[in-house]
Scaffold this motif. Structure first.
Motif, PDB file in Angstrom:
ATOM      1  N   SER A 161       0.841  -1.199   0.000  1.00 25.75           N
ATOM      2  CA  SER A 161       0.000   0.000   0.000  1.00 25.75           C
ATOM      3  C   SER A 161       0.876   1.250   0.000  1.00 25.75           C
ATOM      4  CB  SER A 161      -0.916   0.014   1.214  1.00 25.75           C
ATOM      5  OG  SER A 161      -1.833  -1.052   1.153  1.00 25.75           O
ATOM      6  N   ALA A 162       0.520   2.210  -0.871  1.00 29.12           N
ATOM      7  CA  ALA A 162       1.317   3.428  -1.010  1.00 29.12           C
ATOM      8  C   ALA A 162       0.574   4.663  -0.521  1.00 29.12           C
ATOM      9  CB  ALA A 162       1.724   3.616  -2.468  1.00 29.12           C
ATOM     10  N   HIS A 163      -0.723   4.712  -0.724  1.00 30.20           N
ATOM     11  CA  HIS A 163      -1.506   5.869  -0.286  1.00 30.20           C
ATOM     12  C   HIS A 163      -2.987   5.494  -0.291  1.00 30.20           C
ATOM     13  CE1 HIS A 163      -2.903   6.656  -4.404  1.00 30.20           C
ATOM     14  NE2 HIS A 163      -1.634   6.567  -4.801  1.00 30.20           N
ATOM     15  N   ALA A 164      -3.781   6.325   0.338  1.00 28.67           N
ATOM     16  CA  ALA A 164      -5.226   6.126   0.361  1.00 28.67           C
ATOM     17  C   ALA A 164      -5.854   6.787  -0.864  1.00 28.67           C
ATOM     18  CB  ALA A 164      -5.827   6.715   1.635  1.00 28.67           C
ATOM     19  N   ILE A 165      -7.040   6.352  -1.222  1.00 25.64           N
ATOM     20  CA  ILE A 165      -7.840   7.041  -2.231  1.00 25.64           C
ATOM     21  C   ILE A 165      -9.224   7.293  -1.652  1.00 25.64           C
ATOM     22  CG2 ILE A 165      -6.619   6.130  -4.239  1.00 25.64           C
ATOM     23  CD1 ILE A 165      -8.892   4.084  -4.580  1.00 25.64           C
ATOM     24  N   ILE A 200     -16.894   8.847 -15.484  1.00 30.54           N
ATOM     25  CA  ILE A 200     -17.167   9.408 -14.155  1.00 30.54           C
ATOM     26  C   ILE A 200     -16.028   9.023 -13.223  1.00 30.54           C
ATOM     27  CG2 ILE A 200     -18.751   9.413 -12.194  1.00 30.54           C
ATOM     28  CD1 ILE A 200     -20.952   8.504 -14.126  1.00 30.54           C
ATOM     29  N   SER A 201     -15.444  10.014 -12.559  1.00 25.43           N
ATOM     30  CA  SER A 201     -14.393   9.722 -11.589  1.00 25.43           C
ATOM     31  C   SER A 201     -14.972   8.919 -10.431  1.00 25.43           C
ATOM     32  CB  SER A 201     -13.772  11.018 -11.062  1.00 25.43           C
ATOM     33  OG  SER A 201     -12.851  10.746 -10.025  1.00 25.43           O
ATOM     34  N   GLU A 202     -14.332   7.803 -10.128  1.00 30.24           N
ATOM     35  CA  GLU A 202     -14.769   6.935  -9.037  1.00 30.24           C
ATOM     36  C   GLU A 202     -13.904   7.089  -7.791  1.00 30.24           C
ATOM     37  OE1 GLU A 202     -17.207   4.561  -8.688  1.00 30.24           O
ATOM     38  OE2 GLU A 202     -18.141   4.839 -10.651  1.00 30.24           O
ATOM     39  N   ALA A 203     -12.682   7.588  -7.954  1.00 29.80           N
ATOM     40  CA  ALA A 203     -11.773   7.719  -6.811  1.00 29.80           C
ATOM     41  C   ALA A 203     -10.639   8.657  -7.164  1.00 29.80           C
ATOM     42  CB  ALA A 203     -11.218   6.359  -6.408  1.00 29.80           C
ATOM     43  N   VAL A 204     -10.110   9.350  -6.153  1.00 32.61           N
ATOM     44  CA  VAL A 204      -8.965  10.243  -6.358  1.00 32.61           C
ATOM     45  C   VAL A 204      -7.924  10.004  -5.278  1.00 32.61           C
ATOM     46  CG1 VAL A 204     -10.273  12.053  -7.533  1.00 32.61           C
ATOM     47  CG2 VAL A 204     -10.055  12.100  -5.042  1.00 32.61           C
ATOM     48  N   ALA A 205      -6.664  10.249  -5.643  1.00 36.52           N
ATOM     49  CA  ALA A 205      -5.547  10.180  -4.701  1.00 36.52           C
ATOM     50  C   ALA A 205      -5.531  11.459  -3.856  1.00 36.52           C
ATOM     51  CB  ALA A 205      -4.245  10.022  -5.472  1.00 36.52           C
ATOM     52  N   PRO A 206      -4.710  11.501  -2.796  1.00 34.46           N
ATOM     53  CA  PRO A 206      -4.633  12.706  -1.961  1.00 34.46           C
ATOM     54  C   PRO A 206      -4.252  13.967  -2.734  1.00 34.46           C
ATOM     55  CG  PRO A 206      -3.601  10.860  -0.844  1.00 34.46           C
ATOM     56  CD  PRO A 206      -3.912  10.396  -2.240  1.00 34.46           C
ATOM     57  N   ASP A 207      -3.537  13.815  -3.853  1.00 34.17           N
ATOM     58  CA  ASP A 207      -3.127  14.967  -4.657  1.00 34.17           C
ATOM     59  C   ASP A 207      -4.153  15.341  -5.715  1.00 34.17           C
ATOM     60  OD1 ASP A 207      -2.836  12.871  -6.419  1.00 34.17           O
ATOM     61  OD2 ASP A 207      -0.650  12.988  -6.539  1.00 34.17           O
ATOM     62  N   GLY A 208      -5.289  14.640  -5.733  1.00 31.56           N
ATOM     63  CA  GLY A 208      -6.348  14.943  -6.688  1.00 31.56           C
ATOM     64  C   GLY A 208      -6.286  14.146  -7.977  1.00 31.56           C
ATOM     65  N   LEU A 209      -5.252  13.342  -8.168  1.00 32.07           N
ATOM     66  CA  LEU A 209      -5.131  12.536  -9.383  1.00 32.07           C
ATOM     67  C   LEU A 209      -6.225  11.467  -9.404  1.00 32.07           C
ATOM     68  CD1 LEU A 209      -3.159  12.297 -11.852  1.00 32.07           C
ATOM     69  CD2 LEU A 209      -2.090  10.399 -10.620  1.00 32.07           C
ATOM     70  N   ILE A 210      -6.878  11.326 -10.548  1.00 30.64           N
ATOM     71  CA  ILE A 210      -7.952  10.331 -10.674  1.00 30.64           C
ATOM     72  C   ILE A 210      -7.368   8.930 -10.621  1.00 30.64           C
ATOM     73  CG2 ILE A 210      -9.742   9.411 -12.201  1.00 30.64           C
ATOM     74  CD1 ILE A 210     -10.167  12.279 -13.215  1.00 30.64           C
TER      75      ILE A 210
END
Length: 261
Positions: A161-165, A200-210
Motif C-alpha cells: 500500500s502506497a496511499h489512500a484514495i 465518471i471519476s470513481e476515486a482520487v488520490a490525496p493529490d487529486g489525481l484520478i
C-alpha cells in the motif's frame, strides 16, 4: 468433468490483452500470470489471450465470442500520438501493436455490452480510447506526489500500500466496497490529465489525481483502476470484491448470449 461424469458448466470467457515483447531475437505476445490468475481464481472465468495484432476483423469475431475483456497493466505507455499528437519521449517505451489492438477493442466492447475492466495501462487506454488525455510524466509535473514504485525495493515492497484514495460517494466503487476510502498500491508513471467525455471519476488520490473511473450509461460493467488489484488479490478484500463483481458481470453476459442463441 464432474465426479459424476457430467460435463462441467462452461465458465465465462474473458479476453486478456497481450503486450508485444521482444524476447531474445523474436517478438512474443505476452500477458502477466498475475492477471490470468486473478481472472481464473478471482472472477471464476476462463482466460483467453488476445494477441497484439491490431486486426480489426479478428477483434470483431472475438467480441461476439467473449464474455468480458481485461485490459492489463504493462511496462509500455500509450503512444501520445493517440491523444496529444505529440512526438513520443525517446525514453518512453511504446507498444504500438498493443495500442492498435486495445484502443478499438474498448469501443467495440462498450458498443456490444461486453463487460470490461481496465488496470493501470488498461485504465489509461480506456481514457484515451474514449477521447481523454494523459500526463506523460507525473513526477515532472510538480503538483503530484510520487506515484512510481521504488525499483530498489523488493517486489513485495513495491506492491505494498502506497496511499489512500477517496471514493466518490455516488460511485459504483463506493457501493461495491462499502467504504469511503481504501489504501492502494502505486506503480505508475502516467495518469489522467483530462477525463474522457462520458467517464465518471470513481476515486482520487490525496493529490487529486484520478485513480478510478466508470463509463457513464454503459450497457454492462465498465470500470478501470490505476492501481494493481491483481497483485495477491486473495489477500485484499477490495480486490476480491472487484474481481468477483467483474466475474458476475461476465457470467450475466454469458447467460444473455446463451438465451439468445
Amino acid at each position: 468433468m464432474t465426479k459424476q461424469g457430467k460435463p462441467c458448466p462452461a465458465k465465462p470467457l474473458v479476453g486478456v490483452v497481450c503486450d508485444m515483447e521482444i524476447i531474445g531475437p523474436h517478438p512474443f505476445h505476452v500477458a502477466g500470470h498475475k492477471y490470468v490468475n486473478a481472472i481464473v481464481n478471482g472472477s471464476n472465468c476462463t482466460p483467453v489471450l488476445i494477441p497484439a495484432l491490431g486486426d480489426l476483423q479478428q477483434l470483431e469475431q472475438l467480441i461476439h465470442t467473449l464474455d468480458g475483456i481485461l485490459l492489463t497493466g504493462g511496462y509500455s505507455m500509450v503512444n501520445p500520438e493517440h491523444y496529444q499528437g505529440e512526438t513520443p519521449d525517446p525514453e518512453t517505451k511504446l507498444d504500438n501493436e498493443r495500442d492498435n489492438t486495445t484502443l478499438p477493442l474498448v469501443t467495440m466492447a462498450l458498443d456490444a455490452g461486453v463487460p470490461i475492466l481496465g488496470i493501470c495501462r488498461g485504465f489509461q487506454e480506456m481514457n484515451v480510447a474514449l477521447g481523454g488525455t494523459l500526463i506523460q510524466k507525473i513526477h515532472e509535473n510538480g503538483q503530484y506526489i510520487e506515484h512510481r514504485e521504488d525499483k530498489n525495493q523488493s517486489l513485495h515492497e513495491q506492491y505494498d500500500s502506497a496511499h489512500a484514495i477517496e471514493l466518490n460517494p455516488d460511485g459504483q466503487l463506493q457501493t461495491l466496497f462499502n467504504n469511503t476510502s481504501i489504501d492502494v498500491n502505486s506503480l505508475h508513471t502516467q495518469g489522467v490529465k483530462e477525463l474522457a467525455p462520458g467517464l465518471i471519476s470513481e476515486a482520487v488520490a490525496p493529490d487529486g489525481l484520478i485513480e478510478a473511473f466508470s463509463v457513464q450509461q454503459s450497457k454492462a460493467f465498465a470500470l478501470a483502476v490505476q492501481w494493481h488489484p491483481e497483485w495477491k488479490f486473495h489477500n485484499n478484500v477490495y480486490s476480491r470484491k472487484l474481481f468477483s463483481a467483474f466475474g458476475q458481470a461476465c457470467q450475466h453476459r454469458q447467460q444473455v448470449k446463451n438465451n439468445h442463441g
